[in-house]
Write a protein that holds these residues in place. Structure first.
Motif, PDB file in Angstrom:
ATOM      1  N   PHE A 141       0.858  -1.187   0.000  1.00 44.86           N
ATOM      2  CA  PHE A 141       0.000   0.000   0.000  1.00 44.86           C
ATOM      3  C   PHE A 141       0.897   1.240   0.000  1.00 44.86           C
ATOM      4  O   PHE A 141       1.970   1.243   0.622  1.00 44.86           O
ATOM      5  N   GLU A 146      -3.342   3.483  -0.412  1.00 44.16           N
ATOM      6  CA  GLU A 146      -3.926   2.885  -1.625  1.00 44.16           C
ATOM      7  C   GLU A 146      -3.190   1.594  -1.972  1.00 44.16           C
ATOM      8  O   GLU A 146      -1.973   1.489  -1.784  1.00 44.16           O
ATOM      9  N   VAL A 147      -3.944   0.637  -2.545  1.00 44.65           N
ATOM     10  CA  VAL A 147      -3.317  -0.631  -2.939  1.00 44.65           C
ATOM     11  C   VAL A 147      -2.412  -0.393  -4.138  1.00 44.65           C
ATOM     12  O   VAL A 147      -2.830   0.222  -5.121  1.00 44.65           O
ATOM     13  N   GLU A 148      -1.201  -0.893  -4.035  1.00 40.26           N
ATOM     14  CA  GLU A 148      -0.286  -0.797  -5.184  1.00 40.26           C
ATOM     15  C   GLU A 148      -0.141  -2.161  -5.856  1.00 40.26           C
ATOM     16  O   GLU A 148      -0.236  -2.261  -7.069  1.00 40.26           O
ATOM     17  N   ARG A 154      -9.144  -3.558  -1.487  1.00 39.00           N
ATOM     18  CA  ARG A 154      -9.305  -2.102  -1.312  1.00 39.00           C
ATOM     19  C   ARG A 154      -8.109  -1.577  -0.526  1.00 39.00           C
ATOM     20  O   ARG A 154      -7.296  -2.357  -0.008  1.00 39.00           O
ATOM     21  N   GLY A 155      -8.054  -0.280  -0.449  1.00 35.81           N
ATOM     22  CA  GLY A 155      -6.965   0.345   0.292  1.00 35.81           C
ATOM     23  C   GLY A 155      -7.126   0.155   1.796  1.00 35.81           C
ATOM     24  O   GLY A 155      -8.127  -0.392   2.271  1.00 35.81           O
TER      25      GLY A 155
END
Ligand code: FES
Length: 185
Positions: A141, A146-148, A154-155
């Motif tokens: 994240f 935020e999810v990378e 979800r984040g």
């Protein structure tokens, strides 16, 4: 009195005795029910009282996590949240309810849950890469949560944070895992 009259009197006496017996049985039942009611209703009321009033604390309250000065740095700070747990009959003082990452973002202090939205493992901070990482299935994240990469749907879940008189407090919540939407549980 003839034999016929005697027979009629005796036969009339039977229903009278039967009625009296029935009356006494019914009367005893009513008295018994009243006595039982007088005893049971207040006892049940006392026993179930904790179930009828809101006595659980902790999950809805803002929990103090430290002074504002503790969170002035540019790295996220992990805090553990403790709260008294009160259920119907027990009170347990200062139980750990969860953890959060607290950091500055755009000049504001924000908090995010350490619980991974994928399957609930604890999210760490990878200082070397300046990212958050869930080691269970390698979800990464960004600092904003935020999810990378990885399977997290979800984040990271943000938590409500408030500052009052230099004291920082967080409202801890848990959210459904494995869903794209952030839904409280
Ligand atoms: S529990 Fe975090 S990636 Fe699976």
């Amino acid at each position: 009195m003839t034999d016929g009259d005697r027979g009629r009197d005796e036969s009339e006496a039977v229903p009278q005795d039967g009625s009296r017996r029935k009356f006494m049985v019914v009367g005893a039942g009513v008295v018994g029910a009243c006595v039982a009611g007088i005893t049971i209703v207040p006892a049940a009321s006392i026993l179930t009282h904790p179930l009828r009033v809101p006595t659980t604390s902790g999950s809805d309250a803002f929990i103090p996590v430290g002074r504002l000065a503790q969170f002035k740095g540019d790295k996220p700070v992990k805090v553990d949240l403790y709260s008294d747990k009160v259920d119907a009959w027990n009170r347990v003082v200062q139980v750990k309810v969860g953890s959060a990452w607290v950091q500055q973002r755009d000049g504001q202090l924000v908090a995010m849950s350490t619980v991974c939205p994928h399957l609930g493992c604890a999210i760490d901070y990878d200082a070397e890469n300046d990212k958050f990482l869930c080691p269970c299935h390698d979800s990464y994240f960004s600092r904003a949560g935020e999810v990378e990469t990885g399977p997290s749907p979800r984040g990271m879940d943000s938590l409500e944070l408030q500052t009052e008189d230099e004291q920082v407090a967080i409202r801890y919540q848990r959210f459904k895992q494995g869903t794209e939407d952030k839904e409280p549980v």
